[in-house]
Write an enzyme that holds these catalytic residues in place. Sequence first.
Site, PDB file in Angstrom:
ATOM      1  CB  THR A  30      53.671   7.775  80.209  1.00  0.00           C
ATOM      2  OG1 THR A  30      52.433   7.087  80.291  1.00  0.00           O
ATOM      3  CG2 THR A  30      54.728   7.064  81.031  1.00  0.00           C
ATOM      4  CG  ASN A  51      43.415   6.504  85.868  1.00  0.00           C
ATOM      5  OD1 ASN A  51      43.863   7.185  86.791  1.00  0.00           O
ATOM      6  ND2 ASN A  51      43.728   5.238  85.712  1.00  0.00           N
ATOM      7  CD  GLN A 102      41.318   9.472  81.991  1.00  0.00           C
ATOM      8  OE1 GLN A 102      40.283   9.830  81.409  1.00  0.00           O
ATOM      9  NE2 GLN A 102      41.991   8.394  81.645  1.00  0.00           N
ATOM     10  CG  HIS A 151      45.559   8.436  73.863  1.00  0.00           C
ATOM     11  ND1 HIS A 151      44.935   7.324  74.375  1.00  0.00           N
ATOM     12  CD2 HIS A 151      46.595   8.695  74.682  1.00  0.00           C
ATOM     13  CE1 HIS A 151      45.592   6.904  75.446  1.00  0.00           C
ATOM     14  NE2 HIS A 151      46.598   7.730  75.654  1.00  0.00           N
ATOM     15  CB  THR A 158      62.751  15.546  64.542  1.00  0.00           C
ATOM     16  OG1 THR A 158      64.142  15.696  64.267  1.00  0.00           O
ATOM     17  CG2 THR A 158      61.934  16.235  63.468  1.00  0.00           C
ATOM     18  CB  CYS A 169      47.421   0.877  82.114  1.00  0.00           C
ATOM     19  SG  CYS A 169      46.677   2.460  81.917  1.00  0.00           S
TER      20      CYS A 169
HETATM   21  N1  PLP Z   1      47.650   9.788  83.539  1.00  0.00           N
HETATM   22  C1  PLP Z   1      46.370   9.398  83.601  1.00  0.00           C
HETATM   23  C2  PLP Z   1      45.480   9.975  84.643  1.00  0.00           C
HETATM   24  C3  PLP Z   1      45.882   8.471  82.670  1.00  0.00           C
HETATM   25  O1  PLP Z   1      44.603   8.092  82.734  1.00  0.00           O
HETATM   26  C4  PLP Z   1      46.756   7.953  81.692  1.00  0.00           C
HETATM   27  C5  PLP Z   1      46.280   6.930  80.735  1.00  0.00           C
HETATM   28  O2  PLP Z   1      45.382   6.174  81.024  1.00  0.00           O
HETATM   29  C6  PLP Z   1      48.078   8.395  81.687  1.00  0.00           C
HETATM   30  C7  PLP Z   1      48.488   9.320  82.615  1.00  0.00           C
HETATM   31  C8  PLP Z   1      49.067   7.866  80.705  1.00  0.00           C
HETATM   32  O3  PLP Z   1      48.726   8.181  79.408  1.00  0.00           O
HETATM   33  P1  PLP Z   1      49.582   7.603  78.193  1.00  0.00           P
HETATM   34  O4  PLP Z   1      49.477   6.100  78.288  1.00  0.00           O
HETATM   35  O5  PLP Z   1      48.947   8.149  76.988  1.00  0.00           O
HETATM   36  O6  PLP Z   1      50.984   8.022  78.365  1.00  0.00           O
END
Ligand code: PLP
Length: 380
Positions: A73, A152, A180, A202, A238, A325
């Site tokens: 993000t 995603n 993704q 992650h 940092t 999300c």
């Molecule tokens: N972009 C895409 C395509 C994602 O699938 C995701 C998380 O699902 C994100 C951005 C955001 O990732 P994060 O929540 O680790 O910042």
Amino acid sequence: MTRPVYLDYNATTPVAPEVAEAIHPFLNESFGNPSSSHVFGQNAKEAVLQSRREVAALINAAPDEIVFTGCATEANNLALLGVAAKAPVGQRHLVVSAVEHPAVMQPALHLQRCGWDLSIVPVDARGRVSPSAVAMALRPDTALVSIMHANNEVGTIQPVTEIAALTRPRNILLHTDAAQSAGKIEVDVDAFGVDLLTLAGHKFYATKGIGALYVRAGTPIGGIIFGADQEHGLRAGTENVPAIVGLGAAARLARERLPEATAHLRSMRDHLHTRLAEAIPGLVLNGDPDERLPNTLHVSFPGVTGRELLHDASTDVAASVGSACHSEHDAVSGVLAAMGFDSVRASGAVRLSVGWMTTDDDTARAASGLIAAWRRLVAQ
Ligand code: PLP
């Protein structure tokens, strides 16, 4: 009690054992601040540099072109708002696709509220952006185009290389959110021709709380977090050394395993699909059948909602009705709405995403659990 089979790898992945092992010494023994000039600091600095090399190698970039961030993000926000901060006067038009993650869509809408013009390019019923639709959206004042590499929810892969062939000759910057796709399929910044690219730790077996933005050398971009001069002055604060070390280890694993991992993911996904399709007449595949992430199976079940199905099958399967999300809300997902789905097909949708750890037994158990739950629900 045995846990349900985890089929939500697009939401997040476990940390790979090799990654956890690499991180461990950086939690206590090698705890220095990379900005310190003594040996503790210099060890941490060298570890960060090594991770920068590994992450760069995964996407065919140079180490200096990697900016570590707190998450994908943040990397997306840095791409859009950082480019906007340096855009010349008179270049305040931005293009995104209708299926971007909120981590791109929201900063884009923020720029619109700040006076930028925003064009949202539609997708077809498979979730693909057509390069000609992007071409039509481009204007003499376009500063940036941001089109995700892979979606995603449905897993559709976008024609990023073809889009770059439109933006490059016009000197328009191109960003792609590869959160993704990295670790699942080949991601190569030069082959793609992109200027900026987002990674999420992650989603490929590193920890949460670490991401990266690739910034092609020479790209005009400003920072959005102000403070000291870490990360080329683009991301003050940092460095999160353990998480950065983990991202480097995950990038190395992903690079070493890619062909084998892609084949494994595809085989697990297709195994699951075949079992479900054989037992459930009227099951429909969503997304592009070919240009799709090898681990993502997004299907609509007939006669039930995805939410009730997953609830009924919850002892056997942990998956999601959309992206993690937004999955607690019942509104039709913005992605499926952009693909033109009616509310019945959208509400019957389930996203099943497999990972490196998924086995044949897992897909067999998950399929049986889903089939049994579907039969119970349609019989009611
Ligand atoms: N972009 C895409 C395509 C994602 O699938 C995701 C998380 O699902 C994100 C951005 C955001 O990732 P994060 O929540 O680790 O910042």
